[in-house]
Design a protein around this motif. Structure first.
Motif, PDB file in Angstrom:
ATOM      1  N   ILE A 170       0.848  -1.191   0.043  1.00  0.00           N
ATOM      2  CA  ILE A 170       0.157  -0.178  -0.085  1.00  0.00           C
ATOM      3  C   ILE A 170       0.843   1.336  -0.014  1.00  0.00           C
ATOM      4  O   ILE A 170       0.664   2.305  -0.885  1.00  0.00           O
ATOM      5  N   SER A 171       1.924   1.286   0.750  1.00  0.00           N
ATOM      6  CA  SER A 171       2.821   2.371   0.964  1.00  0.00           C
ATOM      7  C   SER A 171       3.438   2.779  -0.510  1.00  0.00           C
ATOM      8  O   SER A 171       3.695   3.829  -0.811  1.00  0.00           O
ATOM      9  N   ARG A 172       3.790   1.734  -1.207  1.00  0.00           N
ATOM     10  CA  ARG A 172       4.529   1.671  -2.447  1.00  0.00           C
ATOM     11  C   ARG A 172       3.677   2.285  -3.500  1.00  0.00           C
ATOM     12  O   ARG A 172       4.044   3.002  -4.130  1.00  0.00           O
ATOM     13  N   ILE A 198      -2.432  -5.432  -4.446  1.00  0.00           N
ATOM     14  CA  ILE A 198      -2.247  -4.716  -3.364  1.00  0.00           C
ATOM     15  C   ILE A 198      -2.126  -5.461  -2.230  1.00  0.00           C
ATOM     16  O   ILE A 198      -3.076  -6.091  -1.828  1.00  0.00           O
ATOM     17  N   THR A 199      -0.853  -5.437  -1.422  1.00  0.00           N
ATOM     18  CA  THR A 199      -0.786  -6.182  -0.028  1.00  0.00           C
ATOM     19  C   THR A 199      -0.675  -5.144   1.021  1.00  0.00           C
ATOM     20  O   THR A 199      -0.279  -4.172   0.936  1.00  0.00           O
ATOM     21  N   ASP A 200      -1.205  -5.705   2.128  1.00  0.00           N
ATOM     22  CA  ASP A 200      -1.160  -4.859   3.210  1.00  0.00           C
ATOM     23  C   ASP A 200      -0.218  -5.917   4.391  1.00  0.00           C
ATOM     24  O   ASP A 200      -0.920  -6.843   4.766  1.00  0.00           O
ATOM     25  N   ARG A 201       0.681  -5.423   4.776  1.00  0.00           N
ATOM     26  CA  ARG A 201       1.627  -6.383   5.675  1.00  0.00           C
ATOM     27  C   ARG A 201       1.825  -7.777   5.088  1.00  0.00           C
ATOM     28  O   ARG A 201       1.436  -8.695   5.915  1.00  0.00           O
ATOM     29  N   VAL A 232      -5.048  -7.810  -0.351  1.00  0.00           N
ATOM     30  CA  VAL A 232      -6.260  -6.900   0.030  1.00  0.00           C
ATOM     31  C   VAL A 232      -7.019  -6.324  -1.080  1.00  0.00           C
ATOM     32  O   VAL A 232      -8.353  -6.252  -0.752  1.00  0.00           O
ATOM     33  N   ALA A 233      -6.455  -6.019  -2.297  1.00  0.00           N
ATOM     34  CA  ALA A 233      -7.240  -5.603  -3.294  1.00  0.00           C
ATOM     35  C   ALA A 233      -6.209  -5.970  -4.531  1.00  0.00           C
ATOM     36  O   ALA A 233      -5.243  -6.361  -4.421  1.00  0.00           O
ATOM     37  N   ARG A 234      -7.057  -5.870  -5.711  1.00  0.00           N
ATOM     38  CA  ARG A 234      -6.563  -6.103  -7.160  1.00  0.00           C
ATOM     39  C   ARG A 234      -6.700  -4.645  -7.946  1.00  0.00           C
ATOM     40  O   ARG A 234      -7.905  -4.137  -7.883  1.00  0.00           O
ATOM     41  N   LEU A 235      -5.581  -4.270  -8.617  1.00  0.00           N
ATOM     42  CA  LEU A 235      -5.680  -3.256  -9.604  1.00  0.00           C
ATOM     43  C   LEU A 235      -5.905  -3.717 -10.816  1.00  0.00           C
ATOM     44  O   LEU A 235      -4.563  -4.348 -11.223  1.00  0.00           O
TER      45      LEU A 235
END
Length: 87
Positions: A5-7, A27-30, A34-37
């Motif tokens: 997420i930060s990147r 998209i990953t969180d730790r 968590v999501a797909r773009l």
């Protein structure tokens, strides 16, 4: 391709361009996805595969939880709990 997420926040324009070019970004969180773009053009394909039964929608939209163990409640800093088995 996975991105934190930060990147993603720091390089949003770049990641959007990659998605427009057809790349799928998770998209990953730790470390947890968590999501797909993805490109807008892929949405009709996903709907078509869902309606034909190739894909199925998740039963629950929430993240999976560990059910076999109880949650550990920290009485102090988590860093102390992590370092404890190493001593």
């Amino acid at each position: 391709m996975d991105v934190t997420i930060s990147r993603l926040r720091a390089e949003l324009a770049t990641w959007i361009e990659r998605a427009q070019d057809g790349e799928e970004i998770v998209i990953t969180d730790r470390g947890t996805p968590v999501a797909r773009l993805s490109s807008v053009e892929t949405a009709p394909l996903i709907e078509q595969l869902t309606s034909s039964g190739v894909l199925t929608r998740p039963r629950h939209s929430s993240r999976p939880e560990a059910r076999s163990t109880s949650r550990v409640r920290a009485s102090g800093p988590v860093a102390d709990l992590i370092g404890e088995p190493r001593r």
